[in-house]
Design an enzyme around this catalytic site. Structure first.
Site, PDB file in Angstrom:
ATOM      1  CB  SER A   1      -8.254  -0.119   6.184  1.00 14.79           C
ATOM      2  OG  SER A   1      -9.145   0.824   6.033  1.00 14.79           O
TER       3      SER A   1
ATOM      4  CE  LYS B   1      -3.909   1.833   2.985  1.00 19.46           C
ATOM      5  NZ  LYS B   1      -4.666   1.426   4.100  1.00 19.46           N
TER       6      LYS B   1
ATOM      7  CB  SER C   1      -7.642   3.101   3.777  1.00 19.57           C
ATOM      8  OG  SER C   1      -6.981   2.331   4.555  1.00 19.57           O
TER       9      SER C   1
END
Length: 539
Positions: free
Chosen positions: A229, A124, A205
């Site tokens: 998330s 990420k 997210s």
């Protein structure tokens, strides 16, 4: 974090596609690109391949880390950048093939670092990587932020032998910017799509990691979680997600929201791959003091707990509020309960979400305070255009058309208005959230339960950049999030073509138990289904 959880619980009070049907994808087809052209044109079938299977192919000489890496890069071009255009990857690593070449050399020399040696991975874009790539949390305000060094967990994973393919898109600032945001959208990366139904967002997210993992764009992915998330994008993309005990994985070098709740974690297609990745990321980090609590509790190999009979004799607490509501979702959960009972487990109805409501806005207040404190510390040493939360808010306002074309930054403004971590409101709110640990542990002890379970969350929301995300049904991320307890989700089935996950959570450092339960259920049910890239629900 998954902002819908706060919308549902009322904690945000006061702050307020391309025309395609189903895609048939050629996996091994060579794409003409100077960055990925190979002397060997591989016919490697990447769909649903596991880490163990990739290792076997490298061990017997069928494939190399280079050929596997190039195959994934080809697939990314076919699926993420064209075709369905998932837009799950925000940046590719120009060093990926070179890393793979070095790992292949080590293999030829007889040096094998472990089960992740030569395995491609995506992480990420809020995790520092000390390379040519940026770390931006999806915000144009951090363009130019080349991290000086890897985040601690990236060092651990590189030492384990992974090939970093690139970074995944995310909900900007990990979905802690606006009360009207659409998950999976960032000003730098745009909107990421669900590979199951393309007009849906991949949730949470860690949307890019969820979408990319489901579409087999890398062997494994890493997400981060504050509340939901990791487990939410895993759930809505038919993946396995592990939100570890806070402290099992270091947070050093990860753009923060909450020092109390933040952690990175695995997002994979199988429990086995999640277990392999989890062990590789553990380690005590002197810069993140909470990791010292993991001494004697963390492991480097969680695969020893992958036993099919692990549900036998176990007592599982099922969230009773998840047994009412949408009949199709309830049916999925009851089917999962029947599977667990057939494996020898006993189901016990419990109420966790009722007592949770009594906490009111305590969690949200904790996050507001800790976000301001943590982000100011991170930005103060970063290489982006802004050096504080205050400067970030000003930059966003000055560049509103580019950074805030759909939704604003109410949460950032509210966080900036908070005081320090010595504020009475923060201290009292933190005591409430951490006090919920006793509620869960007492519930487990009173009912003689091994773990708690239920629906991870409802199906993926439609992409709606005007109104943002909406209440999509049941959720089970918050109890484990606010207590710092571990949480694992595993595919439970499809709801109108949209995946739904089954959760297991328990007390601190119970990852071995949770992995064993999830593996036992996974092997008995086998509910993971690969995506079909459907245009919309009616196509």
């Amino acid at each position: 974090m998954d902002r819908r959880k706060f919308l549902r619980n009322g904690s945000l009070t006061g702050i307020g596609l391309a025309g395609v049907g189903r895609w048939s994808l050629a996996v091994g087809r060579q794409i003409n690109s100077p960055s990925i052209n190979s002397e060997k044109q591989t016919d490697l079938e990447l769909e649903e391949i596991t880490v163990k299977e990739l290792q076997k192919k490298m061990q017997n000489g069928e494939e190399s880390s280079v050929s596997i890496t190039k195959a994934y890069l080809e697939r990314i071009k076919e699926i993420d950048k064209s075709g369905p255009m998932l837009n799950s990857i925000i940046e590719l690593n120009p060093d990926a093939v070179g890393i793979a070449e070095n790992l292949d050399k080590e293999r030829k020399q007889g040096k094998i670092r472990g089960p992740l040696h030569g395995i491609p991975i995506l992480v990420k874009d809020n995790i520092n990587t000390g390379d040519q790539m940026l770390t931006t949390a999806g915000s144009l305000a951090l363009v130019g932020n080349h991290a000086k060094e890897d985040a601690f967990i990236m060092k651990q994973l590189r030492n384990a032998g992974v090939v970093l393919l690139g970074k995944t898109n995310l909900s900007e600032w990990a979905n802690f910017r606006s009360s009207h945001s659409c998950s999976g959208w960032s000003s730098r990366g745009g909107q990421t799509k669900s590979p199951y139904i393309l007009d849906r967002n991949p949730s949470g997210s860690s949307a890019g990691s969820g979408s990319a993992g489901a579409a087999n764009l890398s062997a494994i992915c890493v997400g981060t979680e504050t509340d939901g998330s990791v487990v939410s994008p895993a759930s809505v993309n038919a993946l396995v997600g592990i939100k570890p005990t806070v402290g099992l994985w270091s947070r050093t070098g990860i753009i923060p929201i909450s020092a109390t709740q933040d952690t990175a974690g695995p997002i994979t297609r199988t429990v086995q791959d999640a277990a392999i990745l989890l062990g590789a990321g553990t380690g005590i980090d002197d810069s993140d003091l909470i990791t010292k609590e993991s001494a004697g509790k963390s492991l480097k190999d969680y695969t020893v707990y992958l036993k099919k009979d692990s549900l036998k004799g176990k007592r599982i607490g099922i969230e009773k509020s998840h047994l009412t509501g949408n009949p199709d979702l309830v049916a999925l959960l009851r089917t999962a309960m029947t599977v667990m009972e057939a494996q020898g487990a006993t189901m016990v109805e419990v109420d966790v979400m009722g007592p949770l409501k009594l906490l009111g806005t305590a969690e949200y207040q904790v996050l507001l305070y800790e976000f301001k404190d943590g982000l100011n510390k991170y930005l103060g040493t970063a290489n982006g255009k802004v050096k504080s939360l205050k400067e970030l808010i000003a930059f966003d306002s000055e560049n509103e058309m580019k950074l805030m074309p759909f939704f604003k930054q109410e949460i950032l403004v509210e966080s900036e208005a908070k005081g320090g971590l010595d504020s009475k409101e923060y201290i009292e709110s933190l005591a409430k959230t951490l006090g919920f640990r006793k509620t869960i542990l007492d519930l487990l002890a009173l009912n003689k339960l091994d773990a708690l379970s239920g629906i991870t969350n409802g199906p993926a929301c439609c992409i709606d950049l005007v109104n943002g995300d909406y209440d999509n049904g049941p959720s089970l991320s918050t109890p484990a999030a606010i207590t710092g307890f571990p949480h694992i989700t595993v595919p439970m089935g499809l709801f109108h073509g949209l995946p739904i996950g089954l959760s297991f959570y328990a007390g601190s450092y119970t990852e071995p138990l949770l992995i064993s339960l999830a593996y036992s259920y996974e092997q008995a049910s086998m509910k993971r289904q690969k995506p079909v890239y459907q245009k919309d629900l009616t196509s």
